[in-house]
Design an enzyme around this catalytic site. Structure first.
Site, PDB file in Angstrom:
ATOM      1  N   GLU A   1      -8.360 -24.531  15.326  1.00 13.50           N
ATOM      2  CA  GLU A   1      -9.676 -25.137  15.083  1.00 13.50           C
ATOM      3  C   GLU A   1      -9.590 -26.271  14.058  1.00 13.50           C
ATOM      4  O   GLU A   1     -10.210 -26.232  12.995  1.00 13.50           O
ATOM      5  CB  GLU A   1     -10.679 -24.069  14.638  1.00 13.50           C
TER       6      GLU A   1
ATOM      7  N   GLU B   1      -9.696 -18.745  22.786  1.00 13.41           N
ATOM      8  CA  GLU B   1     -10.534 -17.774  22.070  1.00 13.41           C
ATOM      9  C   GLU B   1     -11.899 -17.741  22.719  1.00 13.41           C
ATOM     10  O   GLU B   1     -12.482 -18.789  23.013  1.00 13.41           O
ATOM     11  CB  GLU B   1     -10.741 -18.149  20.595  1.00 13.41           C
TER      12      GLU B   1
HETATM   13  C1  BGP Z   1     -12.500 -18.347  15.214  1.00 12.34           C
HETATM   14  C2  BGP Z   1     -11.196 -18.148  14.487  1.00 12.34           C
HETATM   15  C3  BGP Z   1     -10.629 -16.780  14.556  1.00 12.34           C
HETATM   16  C4  BGP Z   1     -11.621 -15.675  14.754  1.00 12.34           C
HETATM   17  C5  BGP Z   1     -12.839 -16.008  15.548  1.00 12.34           C
HETATM   18  C6  BGP Z   1     -13.968 -15.009  15.482  1.00 12.34           C
HETATM   19  O1  BGP Z   1     -13.230 -19.354  14.637  1.00 12.34           O
HETATM   20  O2  BGP Z   1     -10.208 -19.025  14.969  1.00 12.34           O
HETATM   21  O3  BGP Z   1      -9.719 -16.609  13.529  1.00 12.34           O
HETATM   22  O4  BGP Z   1     -11.701 -14.731  13.816  1.00 12.34           O
HETATM   23  O5  BGP Z   1     -13.353 -17.256  15.190  1.00 12.34           O
HETATM   24  O6  BGP Z   1     -14.623 -15.123  14.272  1.00 12.34           O
HETATM   25  P1  BGP Z   1     -14.986 -13.880  13.380  1.00 12.34           P
HETATM   26  O7  BGP Z   1     -13.703 -13.167  13.154  1.00 12.34           O
HETATM   27  O8  BGP Z   1     -15.538 -14.412  12.139  1.00 12.34           O
HETATM   28  O9  BGP Z   1     -15.966 -13.088  14.158  1.00 12.34           O
END
Ligand code: BGP
Length: 470
Positions: free
Chosen positions: A170, A362
């Site tokens: 990201e 993701e």
């Molecule tokens: C993205 C990141 C991840 C991940 C995901 C979910 O932005 O790359 O590392 O964790 O989000 O977010 P969260 O864990 O805060 O629910």
């Protein structure tokens, strides 16, 4: 159904959110190891006991058992990151830590046993703490050479085991969340100039990583990784449309640089109007131009709305890039708006704009799960909400494939429960595999299959066909 035969189905994780063993075998703390409250934590100078990330879900010791479960679901690909601070514990060390390198050899060998292709992120929000404390993170240009050394080391070492590499997770998020760039200076004291200069250093580091990787082995594939966030105009007012385009451009600028090798005109204008003057090193422009990526990867969780008069609307919660809440959408328990069609839109946008293969690395629903005993006395979670979320999103992936978009694969976020990035909680779960660990740190760390485990297994087995079974 349009999923191609070689579609890469799998899951995605990041070292700092699940490995644990934060100080084992020569590893030193990473930035995330001192952020006990997640993304917006006031960082401390050393790890505090209440930080769930320090132990994560102990993948460090459990990797064989966990990979076996991924294999049982039929994963074709597995995304994870290499913790920079396991390899160069201080970030600026001259020589790598052999014990750290050996750990990833074991992980990649274990994946190979099951024919699972690794997809490796070089930097997933976890630079060594020393680089934040003594260099101000990516604000310092010197980080480029430290990162180069890290990349050279791990890619030479694993070139026969890892074909797919991502540079920065990201990469556009540094603007909204500077700690993602190991910048500990409080956000309200940071100038736009400092932030964009740090972002530039990451972009140059990304291009130079691409150069190093291709030089080591031209067969290796490098992708950028961007937080995608399609946006809709709040009304048909052309000014809302323009504001929407400009909002999206903040993200596209990062992909433009990775794919076209230069800063786009609209972005140069933004910099000028904000009195930001990015200092280019002598060879930066050439490096960016000559070392573009092979594919584009992105995360997709939410879409946003935008207006020319944003102060008149609800900004909502749960995003770091701004934008407004869309009144037509529902939200998750954490306020993340749910929009499967947005995934089709963003896939089409990326494809139309760049004509490079896309990888959804993701996507998923963070939700509270309840562990229950089924009729056979086995512990499980009836996570129909997760199945519904993923099914709807995968239907849209299928639609985009039918639209002609080239998609390499799909790795849902957190196939095994892990620590949340934004809130540092365990209770915000994404997995097909439940991990018995609670927000207060208690729990046996045992793994249990949720209902979605068999659901995803069937999706992979049928190459998406089962998404249309009722
Ligand atoms: C993205 C990141 C991840 C991940 C995901 C979910 O932005 O790359 O590392 O964790 O989000 O977010 P969260 O864990 O805060 O629910």
């Amino acid at each position: 159904m349009a999923f191609p035969k070689d579609f890469l189905w799998g899951g995605a994780t990041a070292a700092n959110q699940y490995e644990g063993a934060y100080n084992v075998d020569g590893k030193l703390p990473s930035v995330r190891d001192v952020m006990s409250e997640g993304l917006m934590s006031p960082p401390t100078s050393e790890p505090t006991e209440n930080n769930l990330q320090l132990e994560g879900i102990n993948f460090y010791e459990n990797y064989k058992e966990d990979i076996k479960l991924f294999a049982e679901m039929g994963f074709k690909v597995y995304r994870t990151s290499i913790a920079w601070s396991r390899i160069f514990p201080n970030g600026d060390d001259e020589t790598p830590n052999e014990a750290g390198l050996e750990f990833y050899d074991k992980v990649f060998d274990e994946l190979a046993k099951y024919d699972i292709e690794p997809l490796v992120t070089l930097s997933h929000y976890e630079p060594p703490l020393n680089l934040a404390v003594n260099y101000n993170g990516w604000m310092d240009r010197e980080l480029i050479s430290f990162f180069n050394r890290f990349v050279e080391t791990v890619v030479s070492r694993y070139q026969d085991k890892v074909k797919y590499w991502l540079t920065f997770n990201e990469v556009n998020s540094i603007i909204g969340a500077p700690t993602n760039g190991a910048i500990f200076k409080p956000k309200d004291e940071l100038t736009k100039q400092e932030l964009w200069q740090a972002a530039h250093h990451q972009l140059v580091a990304s291009a130079s990583a691409t150069k190093i990787i291709h030089k080591i082995n031209p067969e290796l594939q490098v992708g950028c990784m961007v937080l995608s966030m399609p946006a809709y105009p709040m009304t048909p007012d052309p000014r809302d449309m323009l504001a929407t385009r400009q909002f999206e451009n903040q993200n596209y600028a990062f992909v433009d640089v990775h794919v076209r090798g230069e800063y786009p005109g609209y972005f140069k204008r933004y910099l000028k109007e904000n009195n930001i003057e990015i200092k280019f090193g002598d060879k930066d422009a050439e490096l960016l131009k000559e070392n573009t990526v092979d594919f584009i990867s992105f995360s997709y969780y939410v879409s946003k709305a935008m207006a020319h008069n944003p102060e008149e609307y609800d900004a909502g919660t749960g995003n770091i890039l701004g934008g407004l809440n869309n009144p037509t959408l529902e939200s998750s328990e954490w306020g993340w708006q749910i929009d499967p069609i947005g995934l089709r839109i963003v896939l089409n946008d990326f494809w139309d704009r760049y004509q490079l293969p896309l990888f959804i690395v993701e996507n998923g629903l963070g939700a509270k799960d309840e562990l229950i005993k089924d009729e056979n006395g086995n512990y499980t979670v009836e996570d129909d909400y997760r199945i519904e979320y993923l099914t709807k999103h995968l239907h849209q992936v299928d639609e985009a494939l039918k639209d002609g978009v080239e998609i390499m694969g799909y790795t849902s976020w957190g196939p095994i429960d892990l620590v949340s990035m934004s809130t540092a909680q365990m209770s915000k779960r994404y997995g097909y595999i439940y991990v018995d660990r609670n927000d207060d740190g208690s729990g046996s760390m045992k793994r249990y299959k949720k209902k979605s485990f068999n659901w995803y297994k069937e999706v992979i087995e049928t190459n998406g066909q089962s998404l249309y079974n009722n």
